[in-house]
Design a protein around this motif. Structure first.
Motif, PDB file in Angstrom:
ATOM      1  N   LEU A 283      35.233  44.981  49.578  1.00 33.31           N
ATOM      2  CA  LEU A 283      35.036  44.866  48.135  1.00 33.31           C
ATOM      3  C   LEU A 283      35.683  46.040  47.416  1.00 33.31           C
ATOM      4  O   LEU A 283      35.811  47.129  47.975  1.00 33.31           O
ATOM      5  N   PRO A 284      36.095  45.849  46.156  1.00 35.84           N
ATOM      6  CA  PRO A 284      36.740  46.935  45.408  1.00 35.84           C
ATOM      7  C   PRO A 284      35.741  47.987  44.932  1.00 35.84           C
ATOM      8  O   PRO A 284      34.567  47.967  45.314  1.00 35.84           O
ATOM      9  N   ASP A 285      36.233  48.900  44.084  1.00 35.75           N
ATOM     10  CA  ASP A 285      35.403  49.991  43.584  1.00 35.75           C
ATOM     11  C   ASP A 285      34.435  49.503  42.511  1.00 35.75           C
ATOM     12  O   ASP A 285      34.546  48.386  42.001  1.00 35.75           O
ATOM     13  N   TYR A 384      41.198  41.248  45.819  1.00 39.53           N
ATOM     14  CA  TYR A 384      40.371  41.117  44.629  1.00 39.53           C
ATOM     15  C   TYR A 384      41.194  41.476  43.391  1.00 39.53           C
ATOM     16  O   TYR A 384      41.865  42.507  43.353  1.00 39.53           O
ATOM     17  N   LEU A 385      41.147  40.597  42.418  1.00 42.79           N
ATOM     18  CA  LEU A 385      41.911  40.815  41.195  1.00 42.79           C
ATOM     19  C   LEU A 385      41.466  42.095  40.496  1.00 42.79           C
ATOM     20  O   LEU A 385      40.267  42.401  40.433  1.00 42.79           O
ATOM     21  N   ALA A 386      42.434  42.823  39.995  1.00 41.53           N
ATOM     22  CA  ALA A 386      42.128  44.029  39.230  1.00 41.53           C
ATOM     23  C   ALA A 386      41.735  43.642  37.812  1.00 41.53           C
ATOM     24  O   ALA A 386      42.155  42.599  37.297  1.00 41.53           O
ATOM     25  N   TYR A 489      45.737  34.226  47.493  1.00 41.75           N
ATOM     26  CA  TYR A 489      44.652  34.836  48.261  1.00 41.75           C
ATOM     27  C   TYR A 489      43.748  35.718  47.400  1.00 41.75           C
ATOM     28  O   TYR A 489      42.920  36.464  47.929  1.00 41.75           O
ATOM     29  N   THR A 490      43.903  35.618  46.097  1.00 40.83           N
ATOM     30  CA  THR A 490      43.114  36.475  45.205  1.00 40.83           C
ATOM     31  C   THR A 490      41.755  35.856  44.891  1.00 40.83           C
ATOM     32  O   THR A 490      41.583  34.637  44.910  1.00 40.83           O
ATOM     33  N   ARG A 491      40.813  36.731  44.600  1.00 37.37           N
ATOM     34  CA  ARG A 491      39.470  36.318  44.191  1.00 37.37           C
ATOM     35  C   ARG A 491      39.014  37.179  43.026  1.00 37.37           C
ATOM     36  O   ARG A 491      39.455  38.322  42.880  1.00 37.37           O
TER      37      ARG A 491
END
Length: 558
Positions: A283-285, A384-386, A489-491
């Motif tokens: 998972l991102p920040d 994961y999309l920014a 492949y983005t979420r």
């Protein structure tokens, strides 16, 4: 948590991405990358986040630009468009036909990487005349910007315009946003933004990320949808040896071991931790670092993927495939990469164009490309999309209405899209003074290098992200192609696009993890030490933080 020798930090990567947003919009590299998503874990002032209903009422109406030049490489599935050719002056659009400012003087505090231009220089003068204002720049060293920013926001003498990067949304800075800066909603929400056509053409996702404490406060600098940190490799060297980047984590380590030759001063890679997080689907920040599982929220630090990514990176170190200077967290990874001592590394996307241009004379065969992410266990990668923006400029709330509107005219000019005269002036300055056109390509003059290259105006606001490099078309093709291949492949993570202000007492709860990660991958601490740190994190407020975020979800669904 242990805190030892520093390794490359996320802040450096994010700063590099910030350069990319401005440099690619300008058409050629403007600065050497110093270093992701622009991230940011805070909002301003009140705890919590705006609801969907509030966001709909706050957002500006989107209206596509009528003056932007059609891209050579169109966007696909949300990827950034690309420009591979130089647009002749006669073909440029005009988005601000005449100065719209009233001659007001504005102070602006922005980060700057490089030597500040002299006051009254020809570039600043031309920009001021085009906008109809006079700017008083209070630039600060980008590497220590947060220290100065905190001091300024704690005082009483706040500049009219203040740039705040997402990576500086820590400590008391988030709380200062609501108390120090204006609500721009009355001027920009809904159809009100149509008075500023270039601002209306900024993608909605960037405006959504500009809502702080339930109000539209930030003027955004949109970023790329993915790829704040990119895994680069020396394609020229790979091609010469007939190598292909493996697409399996275990095969990657074996390959890195094989191509490393310490006696020849060649190592497979630098620290690849940030790429490992993508490969293993971490998972991102914050605030997007939660997932729902079995009816409850799980934090990135609590996932198996997080530990697996660290363990995999540690194996690269154990195999001796990582450059020894990276092990010691010293020196310049980009220099080692360009010298051929390290054949792969990950850093901010701002490095792509800049490094390629820099190497053109010294090494004409140099080909820096990005390899495609692969997943673990035969799975597809997860990206994961920014958030739509990671840097913003804010307007001092003490300015009267007419002055706020004039400040928005500055932003409207600097947000001119690619292929307009305003964007050309902002990116290159005055033709014949700051650049010339030779063989159909721009060449900066020494005056242009001194006055235009140290970026100032792009930190007020910019148009939607593009990849533009008429003097490096292969980079544009490589980069846009890389994005297109990854978009399927983005979420969207939880809390995607939102600014969330965590409770003040918990804002710095995660601060020790990055240093501990670097110790773990270098073998100075163990995976068990990380697990113990996560347990400590839960006891010291992690579970309370979980309840806070769950409350936000419950409020949204009520």
């Amino acid at each position: 948590m242990a805190n030892s020798r520093s390794a490359p930090s996320r802040r450096k990567f994010l700063a590099s991405s910030a350069f990319a947003a401005a440099a690619t919009a300008g058409g050629v590299p403007l600065l050497t990358a110093c270093g992701g998503d622009g991230g940011g874990g805070g909002g301003g002032g009140q705890e919590g986040a705006a609801s969907d209903a509030q966001v709909r009422d706050i957002l500006p109406t989107f209206q596509e630009s009528e003056t932007a030049f059609p891209p050579d490489i169109p966007a696909e599935n949300g990827s950034s468009p690309g420009y591979t050719s130089w647009i002749p002056e006669a073909d440029l659009g005009v988005s601000v036909p005449e100065p719209r400012g009233n001659g007001g003087e504005f102070s602006a505090m922005t980060p700057l990487w490089g030597t500040p231009p002299s006051a009254g220089n020809a570039f600043w003068t031309a920009m001021d005349e085009g906008i109809g204002v006079r700017m008083n720049w209070q630039t600060q060293d980008g590497n220590t910007y947060g220290d100065k920013l905190g001091a300024v926001l704690a005082g009483t003498d706040i500049p009219d315009l203040v740039c705040i990067p997402g990576w500086e949304l820590t400590g008391q800075i988030p709380q200062a946003i609501a108390s120090r800066f204006a609500d721009l909603g009355p001027y920009l929400s809904g159809d009100a933004v149509l008075d500023y056509p270039n601002l209306a053409a900024i993608p909605t996702a960037a405006w959504e990320a500009s809502i702080f404490s339930g109000a539209l406060r930030g003027l955004p600098m949109p970023g790329a949808p993915i790829g704040g940190v990119i895994p680069y490799y020396r394609q020229d060297i790979f091609d010469a040896n007939g190598w292909q980047v493996p697409t399996d984590p275990d095969e990657f380590i074996a390959f890195c071991t094989d191509i490393t030759s310490a006696s020849s001063r060649v190592w497979a890679c630098e620290d690849m931790k940030w790429s490992a997080f993508i490969i293993f689907g971490v998972l991102p920040d914050k605030p997007r670092y939660w997932m729902e599982r079995d009816g409850s929220l799980v934090n990135r630090y609590e996932t198996d993927a997080y530990l697996e990514a660290l363990e995999w990176t540690r194996k690269l170190y154990d195999a001796g495939a990582v450059h020894p200077d990276a092990v010691a967290a010293s020196g310049d990874s980009t220099q080692r990469f360009t010298a051929g001592e390290s054949l792969m590394f990950n850093t901010g996307d701002g490095a792509w164009l800049n490094t390629t241009i820099e190497q053109r004379t010294a090494n004409p065969d140099f080909h820096m490309n990005a390899f495609d992410y692969f997943g673990a266990g035969g799975n597809d990668p997860v990206l994961y999309l920014a958030n739509g923006a990671g840097l913003w400029t804010f307007v001092n709330k003490n300015l009267p209405e007419d002055r706020i509107r004039e400040a928005l005219e500055i932003a409207n000019f600097t947000a001119a899209p690619y292929g307009t005269r305003e964007q050309r002036l902002r990116a290159f300055g005055v033709e014949g003074v700051h650049y010339t056109v030779e063989d159909g390509l721009p060449v900066r003059t020494p005056q242009g290098e001194e006055e235009v290259v140290p970026e100032t105006y792009p930190f007020i606001a910019t148009a939607g992200h593009v990849v533009a490099g008429p003097d490096a078309p292969r980079v544009v093709e490589d980069w846009t192609g890389w994005m297109k291949r990854h978009m399927p492949y983005t979420r969207e993570p939880l809390f995607f696009g939102r600014q969330v202000q965590e409770p003040a007492r918990l804002t710095n709860l995660n601060d020790g993890f990055e240093a501990l990660e670097d110790d773990v991958v270098r073998g100075r601490q163990s995976i068990r030490d990380m697990q113990n740190a996560v347990a400590e994190w839960r006891r010291n407020g992690g579970d309370e933080l979980r309840d806070f975020y769950q409350g936000l979800l419950d409020e949204e669904s009520a």
